[in-house]
Structures are given as structure tokens and as C-alpha cells.
Design a protein around this motif. Structure first.
Motif, mmCIF file in Angstrom:
data_model
loop_
_atom_site.group_PDB
_atom_site.id
_atom_site.type_symbol
_atom_site.label_atom_id
_atom_site.label_comp_id
_atom_site.label_asym_id
_atom_site.label_seq_id
_atom_site.Cartn_x
_atom_site.Cartn_y
_atom_site.Cartn_z
ATOM 1 N N ALA A 6 0.843 -1.224 -0.036
ATOM 2 C CA ALA A 6 0.140 0.044 -0.076
ATOM 3 C C ALA A 6 0.851 1.294 0.009
ATOM 4 C CB ALA A 6 -0.894 0.018 1.281
ATOM 5 N N ALA A 7 1.921 1.309 0.667
ATOM 6 C CA ALA A 7 2.938 2.162 0.614
ATOM 7 C C ALA A 7 3.511 2.544 -0.542
ATOM 8 C CB ALA A 7 3.939 2.097 1.424
ATOM 9 N N MET A 20 -5.774 5.695 -8.032
ATOM 10 C CA MET A 20 -5.143 4.360 -7.198
ATOM 11 C C MET A 20 -5.329 3.137 -8.150
ATOM 12 S SD MET A 20 -6.728 2.911 -3.600
ATOM 13 C CE MET A 20 -6.393 4.092 -2.898
ATOM 14 N N MET A 21 -6.368 2.847 -8.867
ATOM 15 C CA MET A 21 -6.453 1.999 -9.786
ATOM 16 C C MET A 21 -5.450 1.749 -10.780
ATOM 17 S SD MET A 21 -8.779 0.156 -8.031
ATOM 18 C CE MET A 21 -8.586 -1.330 -9.300
ATOM 19 N N ASP A 31 6.062 -5.259 -12.049
ATOM 20 C CA ASP A 31 6.448 -6.204 -10.890
ATOM 21 C C ASP A 31 6.902 -5.522 -9.462
ATOM 22 O OD1 ASP A 31 6.222 -8.644 -12.443
ATOM 23 O OD2 ASP A 31 8.018 -8.220 -13.418
ATOM 24 N N GLY A 32 6.125 -4.422 -9.315
ATOM 25 C CA GLY A 32 6.299 -3.730 -8.099
ATOM 26 C C GLY A 32 7.530 -2.481 -8.101
ATOM 27 N N ASP A 33 8.152 -2.415 -9.400
ATOM 28 C CA ASP A 33 9.195 -1.406 -9.132
ATOM 29 C C ASP A 33 8.497 -0.177 -9.506
ATOM 30 O OD1 ASP A 33 11.159 0.209 -10.315
ATOM 31 O OD2 ASP A 33 12.425 -1.465 -10.930
ATOM 32 N N VAL A 34 8.765 0.807 -8.510
ATOM 33 C CA VAL A 34 7.893 1.971 -8.639
ATOM 34 C C VAL A 34 8.583 2.734 -9.893
ATOM 35 C CG1 VAL A 34 7.652 4.167 -7.446
ATOM 36 C CG2 VAL A 34 7.314 1.928 -6.115
#
Length: 278
Positions: A6-7, A20-21, A31-34
Motif C-alpha cells: 500500500a505504501a 489508485m486503480m 512487478d512492483g518496481d515504482v
């Protein structure tokens, strides 16, 4: 299983201003890489920029940045589509960052400003397009003014209390006089003079005004012998309205702006007035 937290979503939203979506989807694809998610959203956003090109950007803000010693200053207009975006922190932060960049780099004109790098590897145009993508509206930067050769003062006027300034005035005097500078800048904001002096009015504009005055006077059936005097009076009336020095001063209409400046012992070298969307 989600490969982000969530962070991460919160951070991505703060970085991009995207919903958000869309942030969740971008993080899943990255793959979660900001950082990769930011890049992906920027690419998708640029596609949206093209779609927004035909829209009208008539809202926005004028921001200013004046040196502590008043030896230099800038005003910048940044436009958007709605007042909702105009009063948002993100939009105003973009405008202020551009103003800081102008103050530091002194671009020659708007083309030079847009082509200059505001961040490593990123031009001002790309920076504006990025804001376009993040905010979901057409964002336009096409006017700024910068002075750095005298005593510089800026006056910012809000047309609505809940909106950022919609009118910005930048003045440059030959010497320091904050009180006079403020009064003159407020006058310019209210009365919108087009020129400083008669000499600044282009010859073709004067000829056009003279032609209209003559044709109007003839249409009114005035005597031929009286035409020159009447036409000259009407042209002088144009100068009085269009030139700052010829206008009656807002705070004392018994005096012209020219007289107010003379009594203060200062010379107004130049001014710029920007009203959002006009």
C-alpha cells in the motif's frame, strides 16, 4: 499475490497524481518496481496529452518570484482547463518550479524556455507534458516576463478568493520606491494599459485609430473645417486610454500616472501585465 505494498501505491500516486486503480495496475505490470511504474504511466500519459491538444485551457494561475533585494523578478502564466485543477497544490507547484527555473536561467523567449532543461535530461516542455499527463488536463505554458535591470516589483491579483492569482503585474523602476511601485502595479492590474508611452504605440495602430476617428466624425456629419480638431481630440483620447502614463491614476484620478511618477521622483522603465487566458 501482489508484488507491491500500500505504501508503494501511495508513493506512486504522490509521484504521478494518477488514480489508485491505475497505480495498482502499473505496479502489477512493473512487478512492483515504482520507477518502472512511473515511466509506464508517463508513457501512457503522453498519449493522453495528444488527445487533449484540441481542448481549451482558459483557467490557470500567474505566479511570481522576486529577489529579496528587488533587483530581479519574474511572473509566469500556467494555464489549465478547469479552476479545480488551477487551485490544486500540484498545479501550483509546477508553476512555481517553472518560475524558479526562469529566474535562474533567464531564457530569451518562450521557445528558449520550453527547450531548456529544468531537470537533468528533461526539458521544460517535457516537464509541462508530464504535468499534463499527471493532472489529466491540457496544461499550457506560453507567457512569462522577467526583469533584472532596476527595482523590480510584482503585484498579484486574485479575481476569486478561492483561486490562485489570475492577474500578475511586473514593473521595473530606475530606483527603489516600494510604495509607488505597489500603487502603479495595482493601477496596471485594474486598468490594463497596452503601452507605457505614446512613443511605444506602433505607427500602424495610431494610423488605424486616426482613420476610424476621421470616418466616424464624417459619418456624424461634423463640419469639414472642424474635422482636424475633432479627429486629433479623439486620437488623444485613445492615447489617454491606451498608454499607462496618460491614464488618470487609480488612487487619485485628478492626477495622471505620469504626474504621480514625476512627483515621486522615479521612472517606470517597463511593465508587463498577464491575465490568465487573455
Amino acid at each position: 499475490m501482489a508484488n507491491y505494498t500500500a505504501a508503494d501505491v501511495k508513493k506512486l500516486r504522490e509521484l504521478t497524481g494518477v488514480g489508485m486503480m491505475d497505480c495498482k495496475k502499473a505496479l502489477e505490470e512493473a512487478d512492483g518496481d515504482v520507477d518502472k511504474a512511473v515511466e509506464a504511466l508517463r508513457i501512457k500519459g503522453q498519449k493522453g496529452v495528444a488527445k487533449r491538444e484540441g481542448r481549451s485551457a482558459e483557467n490557470g494561475a500567474v505566479v511570481s518570484l522576486i529577489a529579496d533585494d528587488n533587483t530581479s523578478g519574474v511572473i509566469v502564466e500556467l494555464k489549465c482547463e478547469t479552476d479545480f485543477v488551477a487551485k490544486g497544490e500540484k498545479f501550483q507547484a509546477v508553476a512555481n518550479q517553472i518560475a524558479e527555473h526562469v529566474a535562474k536561467t533567464s531564457p530569451a523567449d518562450i521557445e528558449a524556455l520550453l527547450a531548456s532543461e529544468i531537470e537533468a535530461g528533461k526539458t521544460v516542455q517535457a516537464f509541462v507534458d508530464e504535468a499534463n499527463a499527471q493532472l489529466g488536463e491540457k496544461i499550457v505554458l506560453d507567457r512569462f516576463a522577467q526583469y533584472n535591470d532596476g527595482f523590480v516589483y510584482a503585484y498579484m491579483h486574485r479575481t476569486m478568493p478561492d483561486l490562485p492569482p489570475q492577474i500578475g503585474v511586473l514593473v521595473e523602476f530606475d530606483k527603489a520606491d516600494a510604495a509607488t511601485a505597489k500603487g502603479i502595479a495595482q493601477h496596471i492590474a485594474a486598468f490594463a494599459p497596452k503601452y507605457l508611452t505614446r512613443e511605444d504605440v506602433p505607427a500602424e495602430v495610431v494610423e488605424s485609430e486616426r482613420r476610424v476617428a476621421e470616418e466616424t466624425t464624417r459619418a456624424e456629419g461634423k463640419p469639414e473645417a472642424a474635422l482636424p480638431k475633432i479627429v486629433e481630440g479623439r486620437v488623444n483620447g485613445f492615447f489617454k486610454d491606451a498608454t499607462l502614463l496618460g491614464q488618470p491614476y487609480a488612487l487619485d484620478n485628478k492626477k495622471s500616472v505620469e504626474k504621480v511618477l514625476a512627483e515621486a521622483g522615479v521612472t517606470l522603465k517597463r511593465f508587463s501585465r498577464i491575465k490568465v487566458g487573455i
